[in-house]
Design a protein around this motif. Sequence first.
Motif, PDB file in Angstrom:
ATOM      1  N   ARG B  43       0.851  -1.204   0.000  1.00 21.92           N
ATOM      2  CA  ARG B  43       0.000   0.000   0.000  1.00 21.92           C
ATOM      3  C   ARG B  43       0.879   1.244   0.000  1.00 21.92           C
ATOM      4  O   ARG B  43       1.005   1.923   1.015  1.00 21.92           O
ATOM      5  CB  ARG B  43      -0.945  -0.050   1.186  1.00 21.92           C
ATOM      6  CG  ARG B  43      -1.817  -1.297   1.137  1.00 21.92           C
ATOM      7  CD  ARG B  43      -2.875  -1.311   2.176  1.00 21.92           C
ATOM      8  NE  ARG B  43      -3.656  -2.535   2.092  1.00 21.92           N
ATOM      9  CZ  ARG B  43      -4.646  -2.744   1.232  1.00 21.92           C
ATOM     10  NH1 ARG B  43      -4.968  -1.799   0.367  1.00 21.92           N
ATOM     11  NH2 ARG B  43      -5.304  -3.876   1.228  1.00 21.92           N
ATOM     12  N   THR B 125     -11.756   5.781  16.761  1.00 24.68           N
ATOM     13  CA  THR B 125     -13.046   6.164  16.179  1.00 24.68           C
ATOM     14  C   THR B 125     -13.478   5.127  15.148  1.00 24.68           C
ATOM     15  O   THR B 125     -14.651   4.739  15.089  1.00 24.68           O
ATOM     16  CB  THR B 125     -12.956   7.558  15.514  1.00 24.68           C
ATOM     17  OG1 THR B 125     -12.421   8.456  16.477  1.00 24.68           O
ATOM     18  CG2 THR B 125     -14.298   8.058  15.054  1.00 24.68           C
ATOM     19  N   THR B 129     -16.942   2.914  15.573  1.00 28.02           N
ATOM     20  CA  THR B 129     -17.980   3.108  14.557  1.00 28.02           C
ATOM     21  C   THR B 129     -18.008   1.934  13.554  1.00 28.02           C
ATOM     22  O   THR B 129     -18.571   2.061  12.471  1.00 28.02           O
ATOM     23  CB  THR B 129     -17.786   4.432  13.782  1.00 28.02           C
ATOM     24  OG1 THR B 129     -16.474   4.440  13.231  1.00 28.02           O
ATOM     25  CG2 THR B 129     -17.970   5.638  14.676  1.00 28.02           C
ATOM     26  N   GLU B 130     -17.404   0.833  13.921  1.00 27.72           N
ATOM     27  CA  GLU B 130     -17.423  -0.422  13.164  1.00 27.72           C
ATOM     28  C   GLU B 130     -16.695  -0.359  11.822  1.00 27.72           C
ATOM     29  O   GLU B 130     -16.835  -1.244  10.998  1.00 27.72           O
ATOM     30  CB  GLU B 130     -18.867  -0.902  12.927  1.00 27.72           C
ATOM     31  CG  GLU B 130     -19.651  -1.187  14.215  1.00 27.72           C
ATOM     32  CD  GLU B 130     -21.100  -1.603  13.940  1.00 27.72           C
ATOM     33  OE1 GLU B 130     -21.803  -0.826  13.277  1.00 27.72           O
ATOM     34  OE2 GLU B 130     -21.508  -2.680  14.386  1.00 27.72           O
ATOM     35  N   GLN B 131     -15.901   0.714  11.593  1.00 26.26           N
ATOM     36  CA  GLN B 131     -15.191   0.810  10.309  1.00 26.26           C
ATOM     37  C   GLN B 131     -14.106  -0.264  10.193  1.00 26.26           C
ATOM     38  O   GLN B 131     -13.817  -0.748   9.098  1.00 26.26           O
ATOM     39  CB  GLN B 131     -14.578   2.206  10.144  1.00 26.26           C
ATOM     40  CG  GLN B 131     -15.616   3.308   9.977  1.00 26.26           C
ATOM     41  CD  GLN B 131     -14.999   4.685   9.910  1.00 26.26           C
ATOM     42  OE1 GLN B 131     -14.116   4.942   9.112  1.00 26.26           O
ATOM     43  NE2 GLN B 131     -15.459   5.575  10.763  1.00 26.26           N
ATOM     44  N   ASP B 133     -14.303  -3.268  11.607  1.00 27.76           N
ATOM     45  CA  ASP B 133     -15.053  -4.496  11.296  1.00 27.76           C
ATOM     46  C   ASP B 133     -15.437  -4.516   9.815  1.00 27.76           C
ATOM     47  O   ASP B 133     -15.403  -5.567   9.171  1.00 27.76           O
ATOM     48  CB  ASP B 133     -16.328  -4.578  12.149  1.00 27.76           C
ATOM     49  CG  ASP B 133     -16.011  -4.852  13.614  1.00 27.76           C
ATOM     50  OD1 ASP B 133     -14.862  -5.226  13.902  1.00 27.76           O
ATOM     51  OD2 ASP B 133     -16.912  -4.687  14.458  1.00 27.76           O
ATOM     52  N   ALA B 134     -15.804  -3.340   9.306  1.00 29.31           N
ATOM     53  CA  ALA B 134     -16.192  -3.257   7.885  1.00 29.31           C
ATOM     54  C   ALA B 134     -15.025  -3.646   6.988  1.00 29.31           C
ATOM     55  O   ALA B 134     -15.195  -4.389   6.012  1.00 29.31           O
ATOM     56  CB  ALA B 134     -16.679  -1.854   7.550  1.00 29.31           C
ATOM     57  N   LEU B 135     -13.826  -3.174   7.324  1.00 26.46           N
ATOM     58  CA  LEU B 135     -12.638  -3.546   6.534  1.00 26.46           C
ATOM     59  C   LEU B 135     -12.466  -5.057   6.532  1.00 26.46           C
ATOM     60  O   LEU B 135     -12.245  -5.671   5.493  1.00 26.46           O
ATOM     61  CB  LEU B 135     -11.384  -2.922   7.164  1.00 26.46           C
ATOM     62  CG  LEU B 135     -11.017  -1.502   6.787  1.00 26.46           C
ATOM     63  CD1 LEU B 135      -9.821  -1.069   7.605  1.00 26.46           C
ATOM     64  CD2 LEU B 135     -10.699  -1.390   5.309  1.00 26.46           C
ATOM     65  N   TYR B 136     -12.596  -5.628   7.734  1.00 22.67           N
ATOM     66  CA  TYR B 136     -12.413  -7.072   7.878  1.00 22.67           C
ATOM     67  C   TYR B 136     -13.424  -7.844   7.027  1.00 22.67           C
ATOM     68  O   TYR B 136     -13.059  -8.808   6.339  1.00 22.67           O
ATOM     69  CB  TYR B 136     -12.553  -7.453   9.358  1.00 22.67           C
ATOM     70  CG  TYR B 136     -12.384  -8.923   9.615  1.00 22.67           C
ATOM     71  CD1 TYR B 136     -11.118  -9.489   9.743  1.00 22.67           C
ATOM     72  CD2 TYR B 136     -13.489  -9.764   9.690  1.00 22.67           C
ATOM     73  CE1 TYR B 136     -10.964 -10.846   9.943  1.00 22.67           C
ATOM     74  CE2 TYR B 136     -13.345 -11.132   9.896  1.00 22.67           C
ATOM     75  CZ  TYR B 136     -12.085 -11.656  10.017  1.00 22.67           C
ATOM     76  OH  TYR B 136     -11.936 -13.003  10.205  1.00 22.67           O
ATOM     77  N   THR B 137     -14.698  -7.403   7.056  1.00 27.85           N
ATOM     78  CA  THR B 137     -15.716  -8.143   6.294  1.00 27.85           C
ATOM     79  C   THR B 137     -15.541  -7.945   4.784  1.00 27.85           C
ATOM     80  O   THR B 137     -16.141  -8.669   4.003  1.00 27.85           O
ATOM     81  CB  THR B 137     -17.149  -7.719   6.696  1.00 27.85           C
ATOM     82  OG1 THR B 137     -17.275  -6.317   6.509  1.00 27.85           O
ATOM     83  CG2 THR B 137     -17.464  -8.077   8.121  1.00 27.85           C
ATOM     84  N   MET B 138     -14.732  -6.935   4.404  1.00 29.66           N
ATOM     85  CA  MET B 138     -14.437  -6.781   2.970  1.00 29.66           C
ATOM     86  C   MET B 138     -13.163  -7.538   2.605  1.00 29.66           C
ATOM     87  O   MET B 138     -12.538  -7.251   1.570  1.00 29.66           O
ATOM     88  CB  MET B 138     -14.282  -5.302   2.645  1.00 29.66           C
ATOM     89  CG  MET B 138     -15.582  -4.549   2.586  1.00 29.66           C
ATOM     90  SD  MET B 138     -15.277  -2.869   2.072  1.00 29.66           S
ATOM     91  CE  MET B 138     -16.129  -1.993   3.320  1.00 29.66           C
ATOM     92  N   SER B 139     -12.774  -8.481   3.465  1.00 34.51           N
ATOM     93  CA  SER B 139     -11.575  -9.299   3.226  1.00 34.51           C
ATOM     94  C   SER B 139     -10.301  -8.466   3.146  1.00 34.51           C
ATOM     95  O   SER B 139      -9.387  -8.793   2.380  1.00 34.51           O
ATOM     96  CB  SER B 139     -11.709 -10.120   1.937  1.00 34.51           C
ATOM     97  OG  SER B 139     -12.718 -11.051   2.077  1.00 34.51           O
ATOM     98  N   ILE B 140     -10.274  -7.375   3.896  1.00 30.36           N
ATOM     99  CA  ILE B 140      -9.054  -6.550   3.939  1.00 30.36           C
ATOM    100  C   ILE B 140      -8.519  -6.634   5.351  1.00 30.36           C
ATOM    101  O   ILE B 140      -9.255  -6.354   6.306  1.00 30.36           O
ATOM    102  CB  ILE B 140      -9.374  -5.092   3.555  1.00 30.36           C
ATOM    103  CG1 ILE B 140      -9.798  -5.047   2.092  1.00 30.36           C
ATOM    104  CG2 ILE B 140      -8.169  -4.180   3.793  1.00 30.36           C
ATOM    105  CD1 ILE B 140     -10.639  -3.881   1.746  1.00 30.36           C
ATOM    106  N   TYR B 145      -3.803  -2.784   6.466  1.00 30.86           N
ATOM    107  CA  TYR B 145      -4.316  -1.569   5.824  1.00 30.86           C
ATOM    108  C   TYR B 145      -4.076  -0.324   6.682  1.00 30.86           C
ATOM    109  O   TYR B 145      -3.726   0.735   6.162  1.00 30.86           O
ATOM    110  CB  TYR B 145      -5.817  -1.728   5.561  1.00 30.86           C
ATOM    111  CG  TYR B 145      -6.399  -0.610   4.733  1.00 30.86           C
ATOM    112  CD1 TYR B 145      -6.277  -0.604   3.348  1.00 30.86           C
ATOM    113  CD2 TYR B 145      -7.063   0.449   5.341  1.00 30.86           C
ATOM    114  CE1 TYR B 145      -6.796   0.423   2.592  1.00 30.86           C
ATOM    115  CE2 TYR B 145      -7.592   1.486   4.589  1.00 30.86           C
ATOM    116  CZ  TYR B 145      -7.459   1.468   3.213  1.00 30.86           C
ATOM    117  OH  TYR B 145      -7.970   2.498   2.468  1.00 30.86           O
TER     118      TYR B 145
END
Lengths: 250, 260
Positions: B43, B125, B129-131, B133-140, B145
């Motif tokens: 990255r 933050t 705000t679950e961001q 977790d969101a990265l994780y569920t997008m396989s990242i 990252y």
Amino acid sequence: MQIDIKGLKKSFGSNLVLEGIDLTIEDGKTTVIIGQTGCGKSVLIKHIIGLLRPDEGEIVVNGVDITKVTRKEFSDILKNFGVLFQSAALFDSMTTGENVAFPLREHTNLPESRIMEIVKEKLAIVGLKGVESRYPAELSGGMKKRVGLARAIALDPKVLIFDEPTTGLDPVMSDTIDNLIMNTQKRLGVTSIVISHDIPGTYKIAHRIAMLYKGTVVLYGSPDDFKSTKDPIVRQFLERRAEGPLQVEA
Amino acid sequence: MTLNPFNIFEYIGEKFTLFLEELGGIFSTFLQSFGFIVVPPFRFRLFLKQMEFIGVESSFIVLLTGAFTGMVFALQTSYAFKLFGAENLIGPSVALSLTRELGPVLTALMVTGRVGSAMAAELGTMRVTEQIDALYTMSINPVQYLVTPRVSSSVVMLPMLTVLFDFIGIIGSYFMAVFLLGLNGERFINDTIYMVDLKDIYIGLLKAAVFGAIISVVGCYKGYFAEKGAEGVGKAATQAVVIASVSILIADYFLTALLF
């Protein structure tokens, strides 16, 4: 994509949250999971998307037990999942367009022009136009959820998970989101799992409903099964009554 | 009320276990973030963005601190050296102190206040705000990252900022010594070059790189595992600054003892 959950148990310290969940999420159907706050709905979902590991039991997705696969293998399985979080979980440092484009940029080699077309397409599906350059902080609660849904469907997933999609929204916006869940499910033919407290919305969107109580599934069936059940726990929950076997934790 | 000695032992034991857990968590974050440097996807854009935030945007505050540290150090040493007529040692002593000690430590402490707290607050933050977790569920992988670019760019930028601090500090002391105290400018430069070894500079920069790792790993760790909403994020930012600052001073002692 069918998901079979068998004997799932999870505790945090001495607090046993899931006491042996057995549940089948049918392929191409919308299953709504209902239950009191703290009954383990979110914990169950977190197991399905791999954020938590169970103490016992298995979760079989398309014949593969995801509790036993490596992180790399699970990462590949997760690409078939789209998740709409309760708070939408949009990346606040990115614009709406960048949020929706994010999974496409990460997991595909599509040219930028095609990515922007898909972003517009997905935003149009959720009824949004011309918001690509706006930041999440500039959007209303309902718009954030819709952008979250557009991002969740960006990669055309086979399973969509919605964590309390209508919580905190006005009735009209809640119905709009319910319609979106139904339309998306029909249009993409996806398997949907919805956590909800909204009973009218549940009856509207669900093919199957599962009610959790004290870490187990107390009733699983069609909306008609729920309407006709005599189970006192389920009846009290559906009729919004404080009196009955369900108690609010002190 | 009587004090039960067993409760005291229990309390100390509990705190010690928490300390070990924290230490293990920080070390594990450090290993993971470094491990991901060699694992694709690389990255580079995020790395550059963090270099700008950590390095370029900290340069003004480092310049300011460096200049005034050099100036005040020249002023203070002049009083001592005047007593035995050794004013010509002001330049070398300021330069040695800056390159070996003050440059890396003060730069790191300034960057901790600005960058360490910001990292903890930003990741905290994102956590609440679950961001993440969101990265994780997008396989990242969220560590790869979010943490790896911050840690790697901190390790690169801290030595650069230290060079800036050392340089501007020596310039500040030069102006103070030559224009205010009336010393010979040429002698100041010659004595400084003669007395300061390249090794003094290198080891100072090595220290700065270690401090960069401490600031970013602690900041990211506290933010990544923040909980309990806004209060938790605030606590994470405060703890990141306190833990990183104390760790820098402790690490400084051991690095000085080992390397010089």
